[in-house]
Design a protein around this motif. Structure first.
Motif, PDB file in Angstrom:
ATOM      1  N   PRO A 113       0.826  -1.222   0.000  1.00 52.11           N
ATOM      2  CA  PRO A 113       0.000   0.000   0.000  1.00 52.11           C
ATOM      3  C   PRO A 113       0.849   1.256   0.000  1.00 52.11           C
ATOM      4  O   PRO A 113       1.818   1.370   0.743  1.00 52.11           O
ATOM      5  N   GLY A 114       0.509   2.197  -0.877  1.00 51.42           N
ATOM      6  CA  GLY A 114       1.221   3.464  -0.948  1.00 51.42           C
ATOM      7  C   GLY A 114       2.539   3.400  -1.689  1.00 51.42           C
ATOM      8  O   GLY A 114       3.280   4.386  -1.741  1.00 51.42           O
ATOM      9  N   LYS A 115       2.841   2.251  -2.285  1.00 50.49           N
ATOM     10  CA  LYS A 115       4.097   2.086  -3.018  1.00 50.49           C
ATOM     11  C   LYS A 115       3.819   1.687  -4.454  1.00 50.49           C
ATOM     12  O   LYS A 115       2.735   1.209  -4.796  1.00 50.49           O
ATOM     13  N   GLY A 116       4.828   1.863  -5.291  1.00 53.31           N
ATOM     14  CA  GLY A 116       4.713   1.384  -6.647  1.00 53.31           C
ATOM     15  C   GLY A 116       5.045  -0.098  -6.720  1.00 53.31           C
ATOM     16  O   GLY A 116       5.608  -0.667  -5.790  1.00 53.31           O
ATOM     17  N   PRO A 117       4.685  -0.746  -7.817  1.00 54.59           N
ATOM     18  CA  PRO A 117       5.005  -2.174  -7.978  1.00 54.59           C
ATOM     19  C   PRO A 117       6.514  -2.395  -8.015  1.00 54.59           C
ATOM     20  O   PRO A 117       7.247  -1.575  -8.567  1.00 54.59           O
ATOM     21  N   ALA A 118       6.951  -3.491  -7.440  1.00 58.02           N
ATOM     22  CA  ALA A 118       8.371  -3.855  -7.448  1.00 58.02           C
ATOM     23  C   ALA A 118       8.507  -5.225  -8.101  1.00 58.02           C
ATOM     24  O   ALA A 118       7.756  -6.149  -7.781  1.00 58.02           O
ATOM     25  N   LEU A 119       9.456  -5.342  -9.015  1.00 60.00           N
ATOM     26  CA  LEU A 119       9.671  -6.609  -9.711  1.00 60.00           C
ATOM     27  C   LEU A 119      10.095  -7.692  -8.729  1.00 60.00           C
ATOM     28  O   LEU A 119      11.034  -7.508  -7.953  1.00 60.00           O
ATOM     29  N   LEU A 120       9.390  -8.807  -8.808  1.00 59.91           N
ATOM     30  CA  LEU A 120       9.660  -9.940  -7.910  1.00 59.91           C
ATOM     31  C   LEU A 120      10.480 -11.010  -8.626  1.00 59.91           C
ATOM     32  O   LEU A 120      11.538 -11.431  -8.184  1.00 59.91           O
ATOM     33  N   ILE A 121       9.992 -11.439  -9.753  1.00 58.64           N
ATOM     34  CA  ILE A 121      10.615 -12.517 -10.519  1.00 58.64           C
ATOM     35  C   ILE A 121      10.000 -12.483 -11.916  1.00 58.64           C
ATOM     36  O   ILE A 121       8.870 -12.038 -12.083  1.00 58.64           O
ATOM     37  N   ALA A 122      10.750 -12.940 -12.909  1.00 60.41           N
ATOM     38  CA  ALA A 122      10.247 -12.914 -14.280  1.00 60.41           C
ATOM     39  C   ALA A 122      10.723 -14.152 -15.033  1.00 60.41           C
ATOM     40  O   ALA A 122      11.734 -14.762 -14.663  1.00 60.41           O
ATOM     41  N   ILE A 123       9.998 -14.495 -16.094  1.00 65.48           N
ATOM     42  CA  ILE A 123      10.335 -15.683 -16.880  1.00 65.48           C
ATOM     43  C   ILE A 123      10.093 -15.414 -18.353  1.00 65.48           C
ATOM     44  O   ILE A 123       9.271 -14.560 -18.710  1.00 65.48           O
ATOM     45  N   LEU A 179     -13.737  13.056 -13.929  1.00 71.41           N
ATOM     46  CA  LEU A 179     -13.774  12.326 -12.656  1.00 71.41           C
ATOM     47  C   LEU A 179     -13.065  10.979 -12.799  1.00 71.41           C
ATOM     48  O   LEU A 179     -12.390  10.506 -11.881  1.00 71.41           O
ATOM     49  N   GLY A 180     -13.202  10.373 -13.971  1.00 66.35           N
ATOM     50  CA  GLY A 180     -12.607   9.063 -14.231  1.00 66.35           C
ATOM     51  C   GLY A 180     -11.091   9.066 -14.327  1.00 66.35           C
ATOM     52  O   GLY A 180     -10.477   8.001 -14.396  1.00 66.35           O
ATOM     53  N   ASP A 181     -10.503  10.252 -14.326  1.00 74.26           N
ATOM     54  CA  ASP A 181      -9.033  10.335 -14.347  1.00 74.26           C
ATOM     55  C   ASP A 181      -8.442  10.155 -12.956  1.00 74.26           C
ATOM     56  O   ASP A 181      -7.219  10.075 -12.803  1.00 74.26           O
ATOM     57  N   SER A 182      -9.297  10.095 -11.944  1.00 72.49           N
ATOM     58  CA  SER A 182      -8.818   9.866 -10.584  1.00 72.49           C
ATOM     59  C   SER A 182      -8.143   8.502 -10.514  1.00 72.49           C
ATOM     60  O   SER A 182      -8.758   7.472 -10.828  1.00 72.49           O
ATOM     61  N   ALA A 183      -6.877   8.488 -10.108  1.00 73.44           N
ATOM     62  CA  ALA A 183      -6.106   7.243 -10.109  1.00 73.44           C
ATOM     63  C   ALA A 183      -4.729   7.512  -9.514  1.00 73.44           C
ATOM     64  O   ALA A 183      -4.376   8.657  -9.222  1.00 73.44           O
ATOM     65  N   LEU A 184      -3.983   6.437  -9.374  1.00 71.32           N
ATOM     66  CA  LEU A 184      -2.569   6.532  -9.021  1.00 71.32           C
ATOM     67  C   LEU A 184      -1.785   6.529 -10.331  1.00 71.32           C
ATOM     68  O   LEU A 184      -1.932   5.615 -11.146  1.00 71.32           O
ATOM     69  N   TYR A 185      -0.976   7.544 -10.550  1.00 70.53           N
ATOM     70  CA  TYR A 185      -0.176   7.633 -11.761  1.00 70.53           C
ATOM     71  C   TYR A 185       1.258   7.232 -11.426  1.00 70.53           C
ATOM     72  O   TYR A 185       1.913   7.854 -10.597  1.00 70.53           O
ATOM     73  N   LEU A 186       1.686   6.195 -12.100  1.00 75.26           N
ATOM     74  CA  LEU A 186       3.001   5.608 -11.835  1.00 75.26           C
ATOM     75  C   LEU A 186       3.976   5.941 -12.948  1.00 75.26           C
ATOM     76  O   LEU A 186       3.638   5.845 -14.132  1.00 75.26           O
ATOM     77  N   CYS A 187       5.159   6.297 -12.552  1.00 74.63           N
ATOM     78  CA  CYS A 187       6.251   6.489 -13.495  1.00 74.63           C
ATOM     79  C   CYS A 187       7.209   5.317 -13.323  1.00 74.63           C
ATOM     80  O   CYS A 187       7.483   4.887 -12.195  1.00 74.63           O
ATOM     81  N   ALA A 188       7.692   4.795 -14.408  1.00 73.03           N
ATOM     82  CA  ALA A 188       8.664   3.705 -14.362  1.00 73.03           C
ATOM     83  C   ALA A 188       9.836   4.053 -15.263  1.00 73.03           C
ATOM     84  O   ALA A 188       9.645   4.543 -16.378  1.00 73.03           O
ATOM     85  N   SER A 189      11.037   3.826 -14.778  1.00 72.43           N
ATOM     86  CA  SER A 189      12.195   4.096 -15.622  1.00 72.43           C
ATOM     87  C   SER A 189      12.917   2.798 -15.940  1.00 72.43           C
ATOM     88  O   SER A 189      12.770   1.785 -15.250  1.00 72.43           O
ATOM     89  N   SER A 190      13.682   2.846 -17.020  1.00 71.71           N
ATOM     90  CA  SER A 190      14.446   1.689 -17.436  1.00 71.71           C
ATOM     91  C   SER A 190      15.596   2.170 -18.297  1.00 71.71           C
ATOM     92  O   SER A 190      15.698   3.355 -18.635  1.00 71.71           O
ATOM     93  N   LEU A 191      16.459   1.236 -18.669  1.00 68.76           N
ATOM     94  CA  LEU A 191      17.626   1.572 -19.481  1.00 68.76           C
ATOM     95  C   LEU A 191      17.461   0.958 -20.859  1.00 68.76           C
ATOM     96  O   LEU A 191      17.211  -0.246 -20.986  1.00 68.76           O
ATOM     97  N   ALA A 192      17.596   1.770 -21.882  1.00 69.76           N
ATOM     98  CA  ALA A 192      17.452   1.275 -23.242  1.00 69.76           C
ATOM     99  C   ALA A 192      18.622   0.372 -23.581  1.00 69.76           C
ATOM    100  O   ALA A 192      19.775   0.660 -23.253  1.00 69.76           O
ATOM    101  N   GLY A 212       4.422   6.773  -7.138  1.00 69.23           N
ATOM    102  CA  GLY A 212       3.218   7.283  -7.768  1.00 69.23           C
ATOM    103  C   GLY A 212       2.723   8.615  -7.238  1.00 69.23           C
ATOM    104  O   GLY A 212       3.145   9.095  -6.182  1.00 69.23           O
ATOM    105  N   THR A 213       1.847   9.213  -8.014  1.00 68.90           N
ATOM    106  CA  THR A 213       1.110  10.415  -7.622  1.00 68.90           C
ATOM    107  C   THR A 213      -0.359  10.055  -7.571  1.00 68.90           C
ATOM    108  O   THR A 213      -0.924   9.575  -8.566  1.00 68.90           O
ATOM    109  N   ARG A 214      -0.966  10.254  -6.419  1.00 71.34           N
ATOM    110  CA  ARG A 214      -2.401   9.971  -6.271  1.00 71.34           C
ATOM    111  C   ARG A 214      -3.174  11.204  -6.694  1.00 71.34           C
ATOM    112  O   ARG A 214      -3.109  12.237  -6.022  1.00 71.34           O
ATOM    113  N   LEU A 215      -3.871  11.128  -7.831  1.00 70.71           N
ATOM    114  CA  LEU A 215      -4.661  12.246  -8.346  1.00 70.71           C
ATOM    115  C   LEU A 215      -6.136  12.003  -8.047  1.00 70.71           C
ATOM    116  O   LEU A 215      -6.679  10.952  -8.379  1.00 70.71           O
TER     117      LEU A 215
END
Lengths: 116, 117
Positions: free
Chosen positions: A40-50, B83-96, B111-114
């Motif tokens: 709760p209150g956190k973003g998803p964290a990668l656990l394991i992948a296949i 109203l339907g835009d209410s949600a948790l907005y998650l950003c994810a980063s990665s390396l190309a 996340g940002t809770r909107l």
């Protein structure tokens, strides 16, 4: 159209028991299947992948089983602990041609409660 | 090692307004993806930015737009809030990886809770 179906929605397991969460996918182009854990209150964290060339992958107490012909995969949590209580998401992705990347398609999640 | 940082953590907006959410990727990452997570649902892909360009887009209307800056940070903008835009907005980063293809490994922010009222 839901491309990844996850079950059950919620799961209650005794401490020390085995938690099993199942997912089924439709798109045969998917080539990467991760599981994420979200508190709760956190973003998803990668656990394991296949990847689909492997039928099983184990990391510590967590195991993914993969059945390519049935288009199903599952997460097993052995010796479940109260600290494992969280929401678990399965996901799938496919590579895209050309420059770019991939996007994850998530299941709806399973809320796991491990009781002492 | 700082992970993915998102701001603000919570936000309340009125229907019809516009909102900007911000994301700083994990150190060493150069690609940013945005997801919308409605209550009780899994995250849904909005779009992804790499080399300051939108590379992929999910099934979201044009009211959702974004930007990536030279330092790899990113913004998500939503216009004409519903109203339907209410949600948790998650950003994810990665390396190309090679040829711009993103390696298989996202790190999500908290996340940002909107809330749209």
């Amino acid at each position: 159209q839901q491309q990844v179906k996850q079950s059950p929605q919620s799961l209650i397991v005794q401490k020390g028991g085995i938690s099993i969460i199942n997912c089924a996918y439709e798109n045969t182009a998917f080539d990467y299947f991760p599981w994420y854990q979200q508190f709760p209150g956190k973003g998803p964290a990668l656990l394991i992948a296949i990847r689909p060339d492997v039928s099983e992958k184990k990391e510590g107490r967590f195991t993914i089983s993969f059945n390519k012909s049935a288009k199903q995969f599952s997460l097993h949590i052995m010796d479940s602990q109260p600290g494992d209580s969280a929401t678990y998401f399965c996901a799938a992705s496919r590579g895209d041609s050309g420059a770019g990347s991939y996007q994850l398609t998530f299941g709806k999640g399973t809320k796991l409660s491990v009781i002492p | 090692d700082a992970g993915v940082t998102q701001s603000p953590t919570h936000l309340i907006k009125t229907r019809g307004q516009q909102v900007t959410l911000r994301c700083s990727p994990k150190s060493g990452h150069d690609t940013v993806s945005w997801y919308q997570q409605a209550l009780g649902q899994g995250p849904q892909f909005i779009f992804q930015y790499y080399e300051e360009e939108e590379r992929q887009r999910g099934n979201f209307p044009d009211r959702f737009s974004g930007h990536q800056f030279p330092n790899y940070s990113s913004e998500l903008n939503v216009n004409a809030l519903l109203l339907g835009d209410s949600a948790l907005y998650l950003c994810a980063s990665s390396l190309a990886g090679p040829q711009g293809r993103v390696a298989y490994g996202y790190t999500f922010g908290s996340g940002t809770r909107l809330t749209v009222v």
